[in-house]
Design a protein around this motif. Sequence first.
Motif, PDB file in Angstrom:
ATOM      1  N   PHE A  57       0.866  -1.175   0.000  1.00 19.60           N
ATOM      2  CA  PHE A  57       0.000   0.000   0.000  1.00 19.60           C
ATOM      3  C   PHE A  57       0.906   1.229   0.000  1.00 19.60           C
ATOM      4  O   PHE A  57       1.581   1.510   0.987  1.00 19.60           O
ATOM      5  CB  PHE A  57      -0.912  -0.012   1.231  1.00 19.60           C
ATOM      6  CG  PHE A  57      -1.648  -1.312   1.397  1.00 19.60           C
ATOM      7  CD1 PHE A  57      -2.873  -1.516   0.786  1.00 19.60           C
ATOM      8  CD2 PHE A  57      -1.094  -2.359   2.133  1.00 19.60           C
ATOM      9  CE1 PHE A  57      -3.539  -2.729   0.911  1.00 19.60           C
ATOM     10  CE2 PHE A  57      -1.751  -3.570   2.269  1.00 19.60           C
ATOM     11  CZ  PHE A  57      -2.979  -3.751   1.660  1.00 19.60           C
ATOM     12  N   ASP A  58       0.924   1.949  -1.119  1.00 17.99           N
ATOM     13  CA  ASP A  58       1.903   3.020  -1.290  1.00 17.99           C
ATOM     14  C   ASP A  58       1.231   4.284  -1.826  1.00 17.99           C
ATOM     15  O   ASP A  58       0.464   4.235  -2.792  1.00 17.99           O
ATOM     16  CB  ASP A  58       2.998   2.561  -2.267  1.00 17.99           C
ATOM     17  CG  ASP A  58       4.178   3.527  -2.316  1.00 17.99           C
ATOM     18  OD1 ASP A  58       4.287   4.395  -1.434  1.00 17.99           O
ATOM     19  OD2 ASP A  58       4.988   3.398  -3.250  1.00 17.99           O
ATOM     20  N   ASN A  59       1.533   5.406  -1.160  1.00 20.91           N
ATOM     21  CA  ASN A  59       1.057   6.723  -1.599  1.00 20.91           C
ATOM     22  C   ASN A  59      -0.468   6.767  -1.735  1.00 20.91           C
ATOM     23  O   ASN A  59      -1.021   7.137  -2.772  1.00 20.91           O
ATOM     24  CB  ASN A  59       1.716   7.127  -2.927  1.00 20.91           C
ATOM     25  CG  ASN A  59       1.534   8.602  -3.222  1.00 20.91           C
ATOM     26  OD1 ASN A  59       1.396   9.419  -2.317  1.00 20.91           O
ATOM     27  ND2 ASN A  59       1.509   8.949  -4.494  1.00 20.91           N
ATOM     28  N   LEU A  60      -1.138   6.393  -0.662  1.00 17.54           N
ATOM     29  CA  LEU A  60      -2.599   6.446  -0.610  1.00 17.54           C
ATOM     30  C   LEU A  60      -3.037   7.636   0.240  1.00 17.54           C
ATOM     31  O   LEU A  60      -2.346   8.024   1.179  1.00 17.54           O
ATOM     32  CB  LEU A  60      -3.162   5.148  -0.029  1.00 17.54           C
ATOM     33  CG  LEU A  60      -2.716   3.850  -0.715  1.00 17.54           C
ATOM     34  CD1 LEU A  60      -3.362   2.654  -0.032  1.00 17.54           C
ATOM     35  CD2 LEU A  60      -3.052   3.866  -2.196  1.00 17.54           C
ATOM     36  N   LYS A  61      -4.220   8.174  -0.067  1.00 19.67           N
ATOM     37  CA  LYS A  61      -4.776   9.287   0.701  1.00 19.67           C
ATOM     38  C   LYS A  61      -6.160   8.887   1.197  1.00 19.67           C
ATOM     39  O   LYS A  61      -7.022   8.508   0.399  1.00 19.67           O
ATOM     40  CB  LYS A  61      -4.846  10.545  -0.157  1.00 19.67           C
ATOM     41  CG  LYS A  61      -3.495  11.140  -0.514  1.00 19.67           C
ATOM     42  CD  LYS A  61      -3.633  12.395  -1.374  1.00 19.67           C
ATOM     43  CE  LYS A  61      -2.280  13.083  -1.569  1.00 19.67           C
ATOM     44  NZ  LYS A  61      -1.302  12.214  -2.239  1.00 19.67           N
ATOM     45  N   PHE A  62      -6.332   8.980   2.522  1.00 21.02           N
ATOM     46  CA  PHE A  62      -7.611   8.661   3.142  1.00 21.02           C
ATOM     47  C   PHE A  62      -8.173   9.936   3.768  1.00 21.02           C
ATOM     48  O   PHE A  62      -7.514  10.554   4.607  1.00 21.02           O
ATOM     49  CB  PHE A  62      -7.432   7.585   4.212  1.00 21.02           C
ATOM     50  CG  PHE A  62      -6.860   6.299   3.697  1.00 21.02           C
ATOM     51  CD1 PHE A  62      -7.676   5.298   3.202  1.00 21.02           C
ATOM     52  CD2 PHE A  62      -5.482   6.077   3.697  1.00 21.02           C
ATOM     53  CE1 PHE A  62      -7.147   4.107   2.726  1.00 21.02           C
ATOM     54  CE2 PHE A  62      -4.946   4.893   3.221  1.00 21.02           C
ATOM     55  CZ  PHE A  62      -5.772   3.903   2.738  1.00 21.02           C
ATOM     56  N   GLU A 115       0.579 -11.869   5.743  1.00 22.64           N
ATOM     57  CA  GLU A 115       1.991 -11.608   5.998  1.00 22.64           C
ATOM     58  C   GLU A 115       2.653 -10.844   4.853  1.00 22.64           C
ATOM     59  O   GLU A 115       2.121 -10.763   3.749  1.00 22.64           O
ATOM     60  CB  GLU A 115       2.745 -12.917   6.246  1.00 22.64           C
ATOM     61  CG  GLU A 115       2.675 -13.916   5.113  1.00 22.64           C
ATOM     62  CD  GLU A 115       3.293 -15.247   5.503  1.00 22.64           C
ATOM     63  OE1 GLU A 115       3.463 -15.511   6.700  1.00 22.64           O
ATOM     64  OE2 GLU A 115       3.606 -16.028   4.587  1.00 22.64           O
ATOM     65  N   ASN A 116       3.819 -10.285   5.179  1.00 23.73           N
ATOM     66  CA  ASN A 116       4.604  -9.484   4.231  1.00 23.73           C
ATOM     67  C   ASN A 116       3.806  -8.273   3.750  1.00 23.73           C
ATOM     68  O   ASN A 116       3.347  -8.204   2.602  1.00 23.73           O
ATOM     69  CB  ASN A 116       5.076 -10.326   3.047  1.00 23.73           C
ATOM     70  CG  ASN A 116       6.002 -11.445   3.461  1.00 23.73           C
ATOM     71  OD1 ASN A 116       6.774 -11.308   4.409  1.00 23.73           O
ATOM     72  ND2 ASN A 116       5.917 -12.571   2.776  1.00 23.73           N
ATOM     73  N   ILE A 117       3.642  -7.314   4.656  1.00 21.22           N
ATOM     74  CA  ILE A 117       2.800  -6.139   4.423  1.00 21.22           C
ATOM     75  C   ILE A 117       3.668  -4.890   4.432  1.00 21.22           C
ATOM     76  O   ILE A 117       4.484  -4.694   5.329  1.00 21.22           O
ATOM     77  CB  ILE A 117       1.729  -6.018   5.532  1.00 21.22           C
ATOM     78  CG1 ILE A 117       0.865  -7.291   5.576  1.00 21.22           C
ATOM     79  CG2 ILE A 117       0.860  -4.771   5.329  1.00 21.22           C
ATOM     80  CD1 ILE A 117       0.155  -7.488   6.893  1.00 21.22           C
ATOM     81  N   SER A 118       3.456  -4.028   3.439  1.00 23.93           N
ATOM     82  CA  SER A 118       4.173  -2.757   3.363  1.00 23.93           C
ATOM     83  C   SER A 118       3.166  -1.617   3.233  1.00 23.93           C
ATOM     84  O   SER A 118       2.336  -1.619   2.320  1.00 23.93           O
ATOM     85  CB  SER A 118       5.124  -2.746   2.164  1.00 23.93           C
ATOM     86  OG  SER A 118       5.715  -1.473   2.006  1.00 23.93           O
ATOM     87  N   ILE A 119       3.235  -0.634   4.173  1.00 28.59           N
ATOM     88  CA  ILE A 119       2.366   0.554   4.145  1.00 28.59           C
ATOM     89  C   ILE A 119       3.291   1.760   4.152  1.00 28.59           C
ATOM     90  O   ILE A 119       3.943   2.049   5.158  1.00 28.59           O
ATOM     91  CB  ILE A 119       1.420   0.583   5.348  1.00 28.59           C
ATOM     92  CG1 ILE A 119       0.591  -0.705   5.417  1.00 28.59           C
ATOM     93  CG2 ILE A 119       0.504   1.813   5.271  1.00 28.59           C
ATOM     94  CD1 ILE A 119      -0.162  -0.873   6.718  1.00 28.59           C
ATOM     95  N   LYS A 120       3.367   2.492   3.039  1.00 33.62           N
ATOM     96  CA  LYS A 120       4.364   3.551   2.917  1.00 33.62           C
ATOM     97  C   LYS A 120       3.781   4.806   2.274  1.00 33.62           C
ATOM     98  O   LYS A 120       2.876   4.744   1.449  1.00 33.62           O
ATOM     99  CB  LYS A 120       5.552   3.062   2.067  1.00 33.62           C
ATOM    100  CG  LYS A 120       6.290   1.855   2.643  1.00 33.62           C
ATOM    101  CD  LYS A 120       7.362   1.341   1.709  1.00 33.62           C
ATOM    102  CE  LYS A 120       8.519   2.289   1.598  1.00 33.62           C
ATOM    103  NZ  LYS A 120       9.636   1.727   0.804  1.00 33.62           N
TER     104      LYS A 120
END
Length: 554
Positions: free
Chosen positions: A420-425, A448-453
């Motif tokens: 999950f990259d460059n998201l706007k909430f 597993e293996n989760i990336s939030i950036k």
Amino acid sequence: MKRTWQFTTLFLFFSFFIFSQTSNNKIFVKEMKGINDSEKIQNALKEAYDSKKETEIIFENKEYVLRVKEESKYLMQLNNYHDLVLNFNNAKFKLDNYKKLIHIEASDRITLKNLYFDFNTLPFSQGIITSVSKDKKTIKVRTDEGYPAFQRIVNNTDIYFGLVNDKISGKHPKKDTRPFYNVSEISRINNSNASITFQNPGNIEPGDTFLFIGAKKDFKGLINIENSNSINIQNIVIYSTPFHVINIENSETNIDMLKVKTKKNRLFSASAMGIIVKNNREKVSISNSYFEALGKDVVSVEKDPLKLKKKLSENQVILKIKNTNSINLQKDDILVFYNEKSGEEIGENRISSVVKQNNTDYLITFKNNTNIKSDRKRYLNKILVYSKSQNNQGFEISNSIFENNHNNAISIYSGENLSFDNLKFKRNVKYALKFEKNINLKKGFDIENISIKNSSFNEIYSSRTGIDFAISSIIFSNPYDDKNDLINSINIEGNYFKQPCNISAITIQNTMNTNISKNKVEIAKKCSADFSYYLKYLDENNKLTQKDNNFIIE
């Protein structure tokens, strides 16, 4: 000289033949025979299928008002199609009845692009609450001009409910209201006014904006994709639908520049979920997309169960598939058996062979004996079976916006290698990102293996109460504390959170190998300076690393 001329002629003939077989075939819908546009579209699809060539179907840049035959579920069905581009050419589709747009199955290299879609009769209505009874159960609503009567929505959909937005702009979900107001009675007063009684009272006042939503009880999407590869959805705009927007099952799919949004003066878009991803072996990606004012979860990643129909021997069973064709069982897949009532795992077995008996039943032979104790039907009916091998491997969302949605923005119930990259909430009602182990099954599914950036969580708030209350922007919810059952390998880096006082940035429960670094969290001065506004623990079983995070009081 004559021999040279003959060789040249032969060479040119074969060159033309090869070119004619490999060059793109273009079909223009306006040139097709048919008494109406729906028939012309069907004939264009048939010609593309029969050509056996890479084909582009080009629509007219106009408004199509279409009606799907009552015996059909979809306007377009692509079964076993290959190398096809549907170039809608910025056409505006309006469906006259509540049918779905397209079904894609067992197909490869399909592209849908450049379409604006709407329903001629909206599956929702909107208006202003003019009065509220003392017990807060009955309201009177004045519907906005041009929106359907509430009873018409009831007559044409399977599920209906109310939602409340604020009274200032009408665009934002109102805080401290119920998730859904279940309707017990509707009385029409005149063409533009109605009285509605709810099963339960809620925080409603005169002047609030009221939305009356109808949805179809259907497991499929407006765009439905099953058991296919290299499916591309580009530059599609959806304004309304009573169905899920896109249902992706066991299909490699790339979505770019999808918009599910409100139209001018409208306050709502899709009645059901946005994008459902289920039972996938292949990658699904979503990029450069916008999601606004959906009624249910915008994106949900999940998996379907099979039912145990019959035990034939200690290592052989018949499994039944319900509501999906996408559980694609293969040799060496691992199946896990659960007791549906208790949630206890019965055991897991590796497949030796698969024989499809009919559309729903599969004869499965395992490499070892199962732990199924009985062949009695009453016992077998209590067993759920999940494929451990179809666990949504490879899912990513980037450069996308989620705004004013009435439920969770993104919910993950199973999956590996999630990005999950460059998201706007912005002002979504519940969780921005929810990762949840299945609470009904002991252990749940692997996450597993989760990336939030590089994402921003701006004024996420909850309008829910009780069990439905969101306690943070991001949550990892996992009641299972055994080392083998933890949510594993999480990286949360470079994100920005702007939090109200009652919402944490991140909530963690039973995770392992979690890295949280270089994030900024900003809260209002009226909030007490408490570390829990940044990070909240629901357990003490976290292997966590924190580094260079900032906590700011504005």
